[in-house]
Scaffold this active site. Structure first.
Site, PDB file in Angstrom:
ATOM      1  N   ASP A  84       0.835  -1.203   0.000  1.00 34.90           N
ATOM      2  CA  ASP A  84       0.000   0.000   0.000  1.00 34.90           C
ATOM      3  C   ASP A  84       0.871   1.255   0.000  1.00 34.90           C
ATOM      4  O   ASP A  84       1.847   1.346   0.753  1.00 34.90           O
ATOM      5  CB  ASP A  84      -0.873  -0.034   1.268  1.00 34.90           C
ATOM      6  CG  ASP A  84      -1.964   1.009   1.254  1.00 34.90           C
ATOM      7  OD1 ASP A  84      -2.796   0.971   0.330  1.00 34.90           O
ATOM      8  OD2 ASP A  84      -1.995   1.850   2.168  1.00 34.90           O
ATOM      9  N   GLU A 139       1.815  -0.573  -4.998  1.00 36.68           N
ATOM     10  CA  GLU A 139       0.806   0.435  -5.298  1.00 36.68           C
ATOM     11  C   GLU A 139       1.507   1.773  -5.189  1.00 36.68           C
ATOM     12  O   GLU A 139       1.866   2.223  -4.095  1.00 36.68           O
ATOM     13  CB  GLU A 139      -0.359   0.400  -4.299  1.00 36.68           C
ATOM     14  CG  GLU A 139      -1.479   1.332  -4.758  1.00 36.68           C
ATOM     15  CD  GLU A 139      -2.096   2.221  -3.691  1.00 36.68           C
ATOM     16  OE1 GLU A 139      -3.159   2.767  -3.945  1.00 36.68           O
ATOM     17  OE2 GLU A 139      -1.501   2.386  -2.605  1.00 36.68           O
TER      18      GLU A 139
HETATM   19  C1  GLC Z   1      -4.224   2.993  -0.775  1.00 38.41           C
HETATM   20  C2  GLC Z   1      -5.438   2.100  -0.703  1.00 38.41           C
HETATM   21  C3  GLC Z   1      -6.603   2.930  -0.276  1.00 38.41           C
HETATM   22  C4  GLC Z   1      -6.306   3.507   1.094  1.00 38.41           C
HETATM   23  C5  GLC Z   1      -4.990   4.270   1.112  1.00 38.41           C
HETATM   24  C6  GLC Z   1      -4.513   4.536   2.506  1.00 38.41           C
HETATM   25  O1  GLC Z   1      -4.332   3.961  -1.752  1.00 38.41           O
HETATM   26  O2  GLC Z   1      -5.649   1.454  -1.918  1.00 38.41           O
HETATM   27  O3  GLC Z   1      -7.798   2.210  -0.272  1.00 38.41           O
HETATM   28  O4  GLC Z   1      -7.331   4.362   1.468  1.00 38.41           O
HETATM   29  O5  GLC Z   1      -3.966   3.549   0.480  1.00 38.41           O
HETATM   30  O6  GLC Z   1      -4.033   3.371   3.112  1.00 38.41           O
END
Ligand code: GLC
Length: 542
Positions: free
Chosen positions: A206, A260
Site C-alpha cells: 500500500d 501500489e
Molecule cells: C491505498 C489504498 C486505499 C487507502 C490508502 C490509505 O491507496 O488502496 O484504499 O485508502 O492507500 O491506506
C-alpha cells in the site's frame, strides 16, 4: 491440482482482487469474510485466475476500511480468525490459486499498540520516534508543523493533548510511521516472515512510494514536483524494498511484491522494479486512460519501454477499490476526459451522461485488450460480472473517509465497493444469507448480473472473461508487434500468430487481417469486420 512450483508465475499472472468486505458474507453480519472467500474458491478456480489479492483483513477500527491496521499479525473478528486464514491459504493452494495479501507500511492505525505507547510517552521519546511527531509552528505551537494536506482532505496533522502534532497523510486514525527508525524496518520484515511462513505467496504494498519522508518535513511549495518531493518517491524507499526482497528470496518458491505507487513518471516507477527490488507495480497510467485509441497505444508503448530498462513485466489493470468502475467511466462521453487520475473519481464524472449499454460494450472490448497484452493482469471483483459504479448510494450509507473528511463534498469510493451479486432476484443476492443486509445497499437491477444468471449464458461478461483467461494460457513470451490499422483501431500480434484488435473509435468497421481466424470476440462482427467498441482475438496464418 496443487500450486506449481514455478518461480516466474507472476510475470504473466491473472490476479483477482478480492475486496473482502464486499466479496461474500458467510456469517450474515453484512460484511464479507474469510469463510465467504473459502466458500467461493470454486468460482475463482473456474474463472481461471492464477492468484487472489485480498485487501487488508487485519484487526482494525475500520476508519479506512482496514487500511488502518491495529495488529499486522491477526485477522479482524469481523472477517474471521487466523485459523480460517490458514485454511483459506491451504484451500486456495489446493486449487492452484496463489494468495497475495495487502501490507500497509506507510501508517498504522491510531489503535496500534505502538501509537498508543507514543501517545502515553513524552515528546521526543523513543516511543514517539516510531511516528512523525513534531512541535507546531507559531505562538504556542498552535499551527501545524507544515502545510501538507491529507489525501482525504483537511490538514495532514493532528494535535495531541501535550501540544505536539503527528503526521497522517491519510485519515487522522492513520498516523504515518517513521521509516528512518530501524525498529520500523525490523518490525515489517518480521511481519513479512510471519505471513510468508504461513504460505502467503506475496504482498501488494500500500502506498509504496510514500514511506520515506524528508526528515526536515518542509512545506510543499507551488513548484514542488516529484523530483525532490518531501514525501513521494524519495530515493530512500529503494533500500527499504531491497531489504524486503532479500526476505522474499529466502523462501521457496520466492515470494513476490506488487507496488501500489501512483506516479506520473513511468521511468521513476520502473526503478522500484529493478531486479533486486519489487517484482511488479500496478499500471495506473493504463487505469487512468480514456477510451481513446491514441492514448491507449501511447500508454502501452510507454509502459513497455520504461519497464524494458529494468527487465520487469508490465501489468494491466482497469479498476480497483479506489476508483470509479471502468464500465461507468467508459459509458460516458470521452471527448472531454483527459488521461489522468482526475477522471477516475466520481466528482469529475457525475455530470456527464451515462450509457450503461455503451459502457458494457466498451468494457467487454477492454477486457479482451487487458487480457491480451503481455504481462500480468488484475481483475477487480465484479468487473467479470459487468458491474457498474453505484452512484446513487444514500448519503447515510456512505462510509469512505473521503466523504467524511471533505465535509460531504467529495463522494469517495463507496460506489465501487458495493457487495457482489451472486444469485437470486433480490438483495442480498446471495452475498450473505437470506434476510441479511449488506453493508452497502445493492441496486435491485443487479439481479440481471448475478454470477448464477451469467454462469450458463454464453454471451455473458462472465463467460467472456472465462474464455479469455482460458485462451490466454496458450500465449508465450512478452513480445508485442503493432499491426497496421487506421486511426481509432488498435491491432497487435503477440507471437505464435496470436492477434488482438480493438476498434476503439473508428465509425467504419475494420476488416481483420487476411486469413485471420476469429478465436473470441467481445461482440458481433459485421461480416469479418470489427465494429466500433468491439475487440476480437484471432490467429494469423503461420
Ligand atoms: C491505498 C489504498 C486505499 C487507502 C490508502 C490509505 O491507496 O488502496 O484504499 O485508502 O492507500 O491506506
Amino acid at each position: 491440482m496443487f500450486v506449481a512450483n514455478t518461480e516466474d508465475w507472476w510475470r504473466n499472472a491473472v490476479i483477482y482482487q478480492v475486496y473482502i468486505r464486499s466479496f461474500a458474507d458467510h456469517d450474515g453480519d453484512g460484511i464479507g469474510d474469510v469463510a465467504g472467500i473459502r466458500a467461493r474458491l470454486p468460482y475463482l478456480e473456474r474463472l481461471g485466475v492464477d492468484a487472489i489479492w485480498v485487501n487488508p483483513w487485519y484487526p482494525s477500527p475500520m476508519e479506512d476500511a482496514g487500511y488502518d491496521v491495529a495488529d499486522y499479525r491477526g485477522v479482524d473478528p469481523v472477517f474471521g480468525t487466523l485459523a480460517e486464514a490458514d485454511g483459506l491459504i491451504a484451500d486456495a493452494h489446493a486449487r492452484g490459486l496463489r494468495v497475495i495479501l495487502d501490507i500497509v507500511p506507510n501508517h498504522t492505525s491510531s489503535a496500534h499498540p505502538w501509537f498508543q505507547a507514543a501517545l502515553a510517552a513524552a515528546p521526543h521519546s523513543a516511543d514517539r520516534d516510531r511516528y512523525l511527531f513534531r512541535d507546531g509552528r507559531g505562538p504556542g505551537g498552535d499551527r501545524p508543523p507544515n502545510n501538507w494536506i491529507s489525501a482525504f482532505g483537511g490538514p495532514a496533522w493532528t494535535r495531541v493533548t501535550d501540544g505536539q502534532w503527528y503526521l497522517h497523510l491519510f485519515a487522522p486514525g492513520q498516523p504515518d510511521l517513521n521509516w528512518a527508525n530501524p525498529a520500523v524496518r525490523a518490525e515489517f520484515e518480521s511481519i513479512l516472515r510471519f505471513w510468508f511462513d504461513r504460505g502467503v505467496d506475496g504482498f501488494r504494498i500500500d502506498v509504496a512510494n510514500r514511506v520515506a519522508k524528508d526528515p526536515a518535513l518542509p512545506d510543499l511549495t507551488a513548484g514542488t514536483d516529484e523530483a525532490g518531493h518531501p514525501y513521494t518517491d524519495r530515493d530512500q524507499v529503494h533500500d527499504i524494498y531491497r531489504g524486503w526482497r532479500r526476505v522474499a528470496d529466502e523462501y521457496q518458491p520466492p515470494r513476490v511484491f506488487t507496488a501500489e505507487a501512483w506516479m506520473d513518471n513511468q521511468d521513476r516507477l520502473a526503478l522500484y522494479l529493478r531486479p533486486d527490488e519489487l517484482h511488479t507495480a500496478f499500471n495506473f497510467d493504463f487505469l487512468t486512460l480514456p477510451w481513446k485509441a491514441a492514448d491507449i497505444r501511447a500508454s502501452v508503448d510507454g509502459t513497455r519501454s520504461a519497464l524494458a530498462a529494468v527487465g520487469a513485466p508490465a501489468t494491466w489493470v482497469l479498476s480497483n477499490h479506489d476508483v470509479v468502475r471502468h464500465l461507468s467511466r467508459f459509458g460516458r462521453p470521452q471527448e472531454t476526459l483527459g488521461h489522468g487520475p482526475r477522471y477516475v473519481y466520481l466528482n469529475a464524472l457525475a455530470d456527464l451522461p451515462l450509457d450503461i449499454d455503451l459502457g458494457t460494450r466498451r468494457s467487454r472490448a477492454a477486457a479482451l485488450l487487458l487480457l491480451a497484452l503481455p504481462g500480468g493482469a488484475y481483475v477487480y471483483q465484479g468487473e467479470e460480472l459487468g458491474l457498474w459504479e453505484v452512484e446513487d448510494l444514500p448519503d447515510e450509507a456512505r462510509q469512505d473517509p473521503t466523504w467524511i473528511q471533505s465535509g460531504h463534498r467529495v463522494w469517495g469510493r463507496d460506489g465501487c465497493r458495493v457487495p457482489l451479486p451472486w444469485s437470486g432476484d433480490a438483495p442480498p443476492f446471495g452475498f450473505g444469507p437470506a434476510g441479511s443486509y449488506p453493508w452497502l445497499p445493492q441496486p435491485p437491477a443487479w439481479k440481471q448480473l448475478t454470477a448464477e444468471r451469467q454462469e450458463h449464458e454464453p454471451e455473458s461478461m462472465l463467460s467472456l472473461y472465462r474464455e479469455a483467461i482460458r485462451l490466454r494460457r496458450e500465449l508465450r513470451g512478452e513480445s508485442l508487434r503493432w499491426l497496421g490499422s487506421p486511426p481509432g483501431v488498435l491491432a497487435f500480434e503477440r507471437g505464435g500468430g496470436f492477434g488482438c484488435a480493438v476498434n476503439v473509435e473508428a465509425a467504419e468497421p475494420w476488416p481483420l487481417p487476411d486469413g485471420a481466424t476469429v478465436l473470441l470476440a467481445s461482440g458481433p462482427l459485421t461480416g469479418a469486420k470489427l465494429p466500433e467498441d468491439t475487440a476480437a482475438w484471432f490467429s494469423l496464418p503461420g
